[in-house]
Design an enzyme around this catalytic site. Structure first.
Site, PDB file in Angstrom:
ATOM      1  N   VAL A 129      -8.565   0.438  -7.419  1.00 18.67           N
ATOM      2  CA  VAL A 129      -7.135   1.150  -6.493  1.00 18.67           C
ATOM      3  C   VAL A 129      -6.844  -0.385  -5.828  1.00 18.67           C
ATOM      4  O   VAL A 129      -7.738  -0.529  -4.873  1.00 18.67           O
ATOM      5  CB  VAL A 129      -7.312   2.458  -5.480  1.00 18.67           C
ATOM      6  CG1 VAL A 129      -6.008   2.107  -4.309  1.00 18.67           C
ATOM      7  CG2 VAL A 129      -7.992   3.588  -5.619  1.00 18.67           C
ATOM      8  N   ASP A 130      -5.510  -0.619  -6.808  1.00 15.08           N
ATOM      9  CA  ASP A 130      -5.722  -2.437  -6.230  1.00 15.08           C
ATOM     10  C   ASP A 130      -4.201  -1.681  -5.065  1.00 15.08           C
ATOM     11  O   ASP A 130      -2.965  -0.987  -5.197  1.00 15.08           O
ATOM     12  CB  ASP A 130      -4.245  -3.046  -7.419  1.00 15.08           C
ATOM     13  CG  ASP A 130      -5.999  -3.112  -8.533  1.00 15.08           C
ATOM     14  OD1 ASP A 130      -6.985  -3.170  -8.156  1.00 15.08           O
ATOM     15  OD2 ASP A 130      -6.007  -3.294  -9.435  1.00 15.08           O
ATOM     16  N   ILE A 131      -4.516  -2.679  -4.317  1.00 17.44           N
ATOM     17  CA  ILE A 131      -3.250  -2.620  -3.502  1.00 17.44           C
ATOM     18  C   ILE A 131      -2.457  -4.056  -3.285  1.00 17.44           C
ATOM     19  O   ILE A 131      -3.129  -4.723  -3.733  1.00 17.44           O
ATOM     20  CB  ILE A 131      -3.272  -2.115  -2.149  1.00 17.44           C
ATOM     21  CG1 ILE A 131      -5.053  -3.130  -1.185  1.00 17.44           C
ATOM     22  CG2 ILE A 131      -4.299  -0.420  -2.788  1.00 17.44           C
ATOM     23  CD1 ILE A 131      -5.954  -2.662   0.132  1.00 17.44           C
TER      24      ILE A 131
END
Length: 255
Positions: A129-131
């Site tokens: 999960v890249d934010i």
């Protein structure tokens, strides 16, 4: 054994080892196999290897390179990049890889998570999960393949991925990547409050105390890239890993 895993993350581009800053401007830092040999000597807990070009280029993983890397790696290995089918995942596991990290494919086809988890176990699937912050400083889900923020919420994507069968989450803060200024602690704390699977904090570690801050926020493991491949203010390339005694002071050890 340490209470929490401390995991180097290596980035591959065109077969070489690189390091990015904010997911941009990859700098060549050496041969991945040589880096793995160094980490073997340092008795690293676990290793993550991500091909940052495979999904962008729409190509399958470099199975020959993965096989070479897995053959040299004495610790548990997680691979990500270009995995779009169950057959591709099976070939990677056949190389000796223990976990597969999914991001782009999980965004487009969450059922792939379920397929891999049903065949190889949830512990074999890591959801990446890249934010990234938008111009209003709101945290958004970032798509590494397109290089743009997604309209859907990152927490919703994380929840769907875990419900689909992912046994672990790697939360990576794009704005902190390679900056050596510390993790996105608020997002780590939020994520750990929403899912019950182990979470790997990634993006921004610059000193050992950053590991402690992420663990206190709820992370089960911590990952770092620049901290383990650069040395000094001029970012000279030096593949290294902290002494066990120093890590034990930060994260503690099991008796």
């Amino acid at each position: 054994m340490l209470n929490n895993r401390v995991i180097p993350t290596l980035l591959l581009q065109n077969g070489g080892l690189v390091k990015t800053r904010k997911f941009k401007n990859p700098k060549y830092v050496g041969d991945p196999v040589n880096a793995i040999r160094i980490f073997n000597e340092k008795e690293v807990d676990e290793l993550i290897v991500l091909d940052i070009q495979a999904s962008k280029q729409g190509r399958e993983p470099d199975f020959a390179l993965i096989n070479e890397i897995a053959g040299e790696c004495f610790m548990p290995l997680c691979y990500g990049g270009g995995v779009r089918t169950l057959d591709a995942a099976a070939r990677i596991f056949d190389c000796g890889v223990e976990k597969i990290c999914l991001q782009s494919a999980a965004m487009e086809n969450p059922a792939l998570i379920t397929q891999i988890a049903n065949r190889f176990g949830s512990q074999a699937v890591v959801l990446s999960v890249d934010i990234k912050r938008d111009w209003l400083r709101r945290t958004r889900l970032y798509n590494a393949r397109t290089g743009a923020n997604e309209s859907r919420g990152w927490t919703e994507f994380m929840r769907i991925g875990v419900e689909a069968g992912a046994g672990e989450v790697m939360l990576n803060a794009v704005d902190n990547d390679g900056e050596l200024g510390g993790y996105d602690i608020d997002s780590i704390r939020q994520a750990c409050g929403l899912v019950e699977v182990p979470l790997i904090a990634a993006g921004g570690a610059g000193k050992l105390e950053d590991f402690k801050a992420a663990i206190e926020a709820g992370a089960s493991a911590v990952s770092a890239g620049a901290l383990f491949v650069f040395h000094g203010p001029h970012r000279a390339v030096l593949i290294t890993y902290p002494r066990y005694e120093d890590l034990e002071k930060i994260v503690g050890a099991k008796k």
